[in-house]
Scaffold this active site. Sequence first.
Site, PDB file in Angstrom:
ATOM      1  N   HIS A  91       5.625  11.628 -28.444  1.00 18.44           N
ATOM      2  CA  HIS A  91       4.528  12.319 -27.749  1.00 18.44           C
ATOM      3  C   HIS A  91       4.764  13.846 -27.724  1.00 18.44           C
ATOM      4  CE1 HIS A  91       1.589  13.308 -24.691  1.00 18.44           C
ATOM      5  NE2 HIS A  91       2.550  13.889 -23.996  1.00 18.44           N
TER       6      HIS A  91
ATOM      7  N   ARG B  55       0.820  -1.229   0.000  1.00 21.07           N
ATOM      8  CA  ARG B  55       0.000   0.000   0.000  1.00 21.07           C
ATOM      9  C   ARG B  55       0.852   1.278   0.000  1.00 21.07           C
ATOM     10  NH1 ARG B  55      -2.731  -3.025   3.976  1.00 21.07           N
ATOM     11  NH2 ARG B  55      -4.489  -4.132   3.083  1.00 21.07           N
TER      12      ARG B  55
ATOM     13  N   LYS C  98       1.726  11.655 -10.897  1.00 13.99           N
ATOM     14  CA  LYS C  98       0.856  10.813 -11.729  1.00 13.99           C
ATOM     15  C   LYS C  98       1.631   9.549 -12.091  1.00 13.99           C
ATOM     16  CE  LYS C  98      -2.195  14.083 -14.122  1.00 13.99           C
ATOM     17  NZ  LYS C  98      -2.545  14.649 -15.437  1.00 13.99           N
TER      18      LYS C  98
ATOM     19  N   HIS D 119      -3.116  14.040 -28.687  1.00  9.36           N
ATOM     20  CA  HIS D 119      -3.466  12.634 -28.455  1.00  9.36           C
ATOM     21  C   HIS D 119      -4.245  12.077 -29.631  1.00  9.36           C
ATOM     22  CE1 HIS D 119      -2.968  13.000 -23.825  1.00  9.36           C
ATOM     23  NE2 HIS D 119      -1.887  12.522 -24.396  1.00  9.36           N
TER      24      HIS D 119
ATOM     25  N   GLU E 185       7.078  19.748 -24.221  1.00  8.18           N
ATOM     26  CA  GLU E 185       6.504  20.112 -22.905  1.00  8.18           C
ATOM     27  C   GLU E 185       7.057  21.466 -22.443  1.00  8.18           C
ATOM     28  OE1 GLU E 185       4.029  18.463 -21.674  1.00  8.18           O
ATOM     29  OE2 GLU E 185       4.156  16.524 -22.691  1.00  8.18           O
TER      30      GLU E 185
ATOM     31  N   HIS F  94      -2.826  19.036 -25.715  1.00 12.93           N
ATOM     32  CA  HIS F  94      -2.831  17.570 -25.646  1.00 12.93           C
ATOM     33  C   HIS F  94      -4.070  16.934 -26.283  1.00 12.93           C
ATOM     34  CE1 HIS F  94       0.566  18.215 -23.045  1.00 12.93           C
ATOM     35  NE2 HIS F  94       0.693  16.938 -22.751  1.00 12.93           N
TER      36      HIS F  94
ATOM     37  N   ARG G 268      -4.708  22.209 -12.598  1.00 13.15           N
ATOM     38  CA  ARG G 268      -3.782  21.245 -13.215  1.00 13.15           C
ATOM     39  C   ARG G 268      -4.191  20.902 -14.653  1.00 13.15           C
ATOM     40  NH1 ARG G 268      -0.734  16.103 -10.322  1.00 13.15           N
ATOM     41  NH2 ARG G 268       0.545  15.590 -12.129  1.00 13.15           N
TER      42      ARG G 268
ATOM     43  N   LYS H 251       5.357  23.709 -12.621  1.00 10.30           N
ATOM     44  CA  LYS H 251       4.496  22.531 -12.410  1.00 10.30           C
ATOM     45  C   LYS H 251       4.268  22.279 -10.919  1.00 10.30           C
ATOM     46  CE  LYS H 251       3.490  17.784 -13.544  1.00 10.30           C
ATOM     47  NZ  LYS H 251       3.662  16.633 -14.423  1.00 10.30           N
TER      48      LYS H 251
ATOM     49  N   GLU I 180      -6.082  17.329 -10.196  1.00 11.56           N
ATOM     50  CA  GLU I 180      -6.545  17.848 -11.480  1.00 11.56           C
ATOM     51  C   GLU I 180      -8.043  18.166 -11.489  1.00 11.56           C
ATOM     52  OE1 GLU I 180      -4.473  16.161 -14.944  1.00 11.56           O
ATOM     53  OE2 GLU I 180      -6.308  16.462 -16.084  1.00 11.56           O
TER      54      GLU I 180
ATOM     55  N   ASN J 235      -2.485  20.267 -19.622  1.00 12.52           N
ATOM     56  CA  ASN J 235      -2.853  19.473 -20.804  1.00 12.52           C
ATOM     57  C   ASN J 235      -2.948  20.335 -22.068  1.00 12.52           C
ATOM     58  OD1 ASN J 235      -3.113  17.053 -19.359  1.00 12.52           O
ATOM     59  ND2 ASN J 235      -5.129  17.674 -18.621  1.00 12.52           N
TER      60      ASN J 235
END
Length: 349
Positions: A253, A114, A136, A242, A178, A238, A231, A217, A227, A235
Amino acid sequence: MKIIEIHTPTQDSVISCETGCFLRHAPEFLAGHQNFVLTDSNVHALYGAQIAEVFADTPVYVLPAGEENKNRENLFAILQAMIDAGLHRNSYLFALGGGVVGDIGGLAAALYMRGIHCVQIPTTLLAQVDSSVGGKTAVDMGNVKNVVGAFYQPEAVLVDGTFLKTLPAREIRCGLGEIIKYGALNPLILDSLLENADRLFDLDYLSEIASDCIQHKSEVVQLDEREQNLRKSLNMGHTTAHALELNYGGLSHGEFVLIGMYYESKIAVAEGLATAEYAELLSGLILRVLGEVPRYAGLEKAAESARLDKKNAASDEVSMIVPAGYGVYAELKLPFEKYRDYLVRFAGK
Ligand code: NAD
Ligand code: GLY
């Protein structure tokens, strides 16, 4: 050394940005614990000797390189190896590699008993400016990227520019995708990128600007770890990136992030959110990195992918974070047909 901190309800993370910090600081986490190193085959081929020197008897798990290996089978194989190594609650997992290693390693650290300590040691520019920071973690399942994961903040991130010396140019371009995104979100970063437009591939400059991106960030993540609002700005570009990546592939990417920002800034101008001059300014930076921006045939399928993007709140709209002014963003929600028509108009062959 620049030290950046992120405080969230579950973890205080310390991010160290300094050339040579891997060799200098990684040993500080080792004392008295049974630990575990995760890396990938390319990074191990380049840095295996340094890994052995720093981590001595610590077990090293070498994941085959590549996004296709960020999957549940490898996640469970890593967890089994952690059990076999006898890790306990005070153990540290060191994720030493690009975003693939960081994402799957972070998730393994979150799941094992955990949650055990995690130190991220990002070795690609993209991982240094983005994926190693903010907690993330995820694996892909089937065709769906990052669909199984957790928010799990690392205890420390060691951002060492030395690793960039062995990165292929494509991976530098990927990270620049980025970095330019951060420029479109932060006027000070944009000032720096424009002033240093001739140094975008200079590794000293990249290490300098990387810490500014990480600072940006970190502030966002500290205010909105899960998010819910702020946040989402990370994106930017993106949605279209994507959709094109899924349907056309062939580029990294970060390159698709640049292409997404390029076309979404044209949509922002058409929607009256940004001026044509500002879109030109951003496009100039994007073209310095990419050389040219591809155009595509048969964009209807890509538009459909954007409609299915998990960021949309309704099935008949496409939601995007678009450049809106100097280092300023806006959230734009368009009816699906309008988005599709813009995409075909601006990006179509
Ligand atoms: P990657 O981890 O696949 O690394 C790219 C390539 O560079 C690989 O072949 C790798 O072996 C190689 N490499 C790594 N370090 C190297 C070095 N120092 N020298 C030479 N080669 C090196 O890809 P990436 O671009 O680092 O990360 C992409 C992943 O990150 C994707 O899975 C994406 O979903 C994820 N991501 C996560 C977040 C997040 O917030 N968690 C954010 C952005 C992207
Ligand atoms: N890469 C976007 C985020 O971390 O939120």
